[in-house]
Motif scaffolding. Structure first.
Motif, PDB file in Angstrom:
ATOM      1  N   LEU A  27       1.765   2.609 -15.756  1.00 43.57           N
ATOM      2  CA  LEU A  27       2.530   2.466 -14.513  1.00 43.57           C
ATOM      3  C   LEU A  27       1.680   2.317 -13.255  1.00 43.57           C
ATOM      4  O   LEU A  27       2.002   1.473 -12.415  1.00 43.57           O
ATOM      5  N   PRO A  28       0.602   3.087 -13.051  1.00 46.72           N
ATOM      6  CA  PRO A  28      -0.145   2.925 -11.797  1.00 46.72           C
ATOM      7  C   PRO A  28      -0.608   1.485 -11.555  1.00 46.72           C
ATOM      8  O   PRO A  28      -0.403   0.935 -10.471  1.00 46.72           O
ATOM      9  N   ALA A  29      -1.193   0.853 -12.551  1.00 42.12           N
ATOM     10  CA  ALA A  29      -1.658  -0.529 -12.393  1.00 42.12           C
ATOM     11  C   ALA A  29      -0.483  -1.487 -12.237  1.00 42.12           C
ATOM     12  O   ALA A  29      -0.532  -2.422 -11.425  1.00 42.12           O
ATOM     13  N   LEU A  30       0.582  -1.249 -12.986  1.00 39.59           N
ATOM     14  CA  LEU A  30       1.770  -2.103 -12.916  1.00 39.59           C
ATOM     15  C   LEU A  30       2.410  -2.039 -11.528  1.00 39.59           C
ATOM     16  O   LEU A  30       2.743  -3.076 -10.936  1.00 39.59           O
ATOM     17  N   PHE A  31       2.580  -0.834 -10.992  1.00 41.56           N
ATOM     18  CA  PHE A  31       3.168  -0.672  -9.661  1.00 41.56           C
ATOM     19  C   PHE A  31       2.299  -1.357  -8.609  1.00 41.56           C
ATOM     20  O   PHE A  31       2.806  -2.063  -7.738  1.00 41.56           O
ATOM     21  N   SER A  32       0.998  -1.153  -8.685  1.00 43.62           N
ATOM     22  CA  SER A  32       0.084  -1.738  -7.716  1.00 43.62           C
ATOM     23  C   SER A  32       0.206  -3.261  -7.705  1.00 43.62           C
ATOM     24  O   SER A  32       0.334  -3.884  -6.643  1.00 43.62           O
ATOM     25  N   LYS A  33       0.183  -3.863  -8.877  1.00 39.01           N
ATOM     26  CA  LYS A  33       0.276  -5.324  -8.984  1.00 39.01           C
ATOM     27  C   LYS A  33       1.637  -5.822  -8.506  1.00 39.01           C
ATOM     28  O   LYS A  33       1.720  -6.819  -7.777  1.00 39.01           O
ATOM     29  N   ALA A  34       2.713  -5.141  -8.906  1.00 40.40           N
ATOM     30  CA  ALA A  34       4.059  -5.576  -8.515  1.00 40.40           C
ATOM     31  C   ALA A  34       4.252  -5.494  -7.005  1.00 40.40           C
ATOM     32  O   ALA A  34       4.759  -6.442  -6.387  1.00 40.40           O
ATOM     33  N   TYR A  35       3.847  -4.386  -6.399  1.00 42.92           N
ATOM     34  CA  TYR A  35       3.991  -4.263  -4.941  1.00 42.92           C
ATOM     35  C   TYR A  35       3.155  -5.317  -4.221  1.00 42.92           C
ATOM     36  O   TYR A  35       3.601  -5.920  -3.253  1.00 42.92           O
TER      37      TYR A  35
END
Length: 152
Positions: A27-35
């Motif tokens: 989730l941390p990497a996914l959230f960062s990329k999505a935002y």
């Protein structure tokens, strides 16, 4: 621990979001990329966020989370690529403003689940988390997350 849960009725809120599946550890990497993707799109079309960034969880399978990562906007906007125009539905909801590490929020979830049952509310199963700050900005102990259960 004692919790004070807030019940409210909220109107629909347009958002731009990316819906995907992920393991909780990713989730941390996914959230960062999505935002980053969403904010770049907003900048390109000359728009700004109209609220706090969020994650919506449509299940609680930690190995295969169905998640929507998004940002509220002031009006319906066009998405692009993985970015979709969506909305947080008008809803009756219960919420709690949690302070602390994301990994320690399970006790809030458990208390909210128990409280809803004891007070004759039925959660829809969809949970929103609104992220008031980021682990890149503040220590984990200072993270502020509004946890929201949508109610039937």
């Amino acid at each position: 621990m004692s919790y004070h849960f807030e019940v409210s009725q909220e109107p629909a809120q347009p958002v731009l979001s990316i819906r995907t599946r992920s393991r909780v550890d990713d989730l941390p990497a996914l959230f960062s990329k999505a935002y980053e993707t969403i904010f770049q799109h907003l900048h390109k079309i000359g728009e700004k966020p109209a609220g706090i960034p969020f994650g919506a969880y449509y299940n609680m399978d930690m190995d295969n989370l169905d998640i929507e990562i998004g940002v509220p906007v002031s009006k319906q906007l066009s998405g692009k690529g993985d970015i979709q125009a969506s909305e947080i539905p008008a809803s009756h909801q219960v919420s709690y403003l949690y302070k602390g590490p994301y990994k320690d929020s399970a006790s809030v979830y458990e208390a909210m689940q128990k409280w809803t049952m004891e007070n004759a509310y039925s959660p829809t199963g969809v949970v929103y988390e609104f992220y008031y700050n980021s682990p890149l900005e503040v220590p984990e102990s200072e993270l502020l997350t509004k946890i929201v259960f949508l109610l039937e």
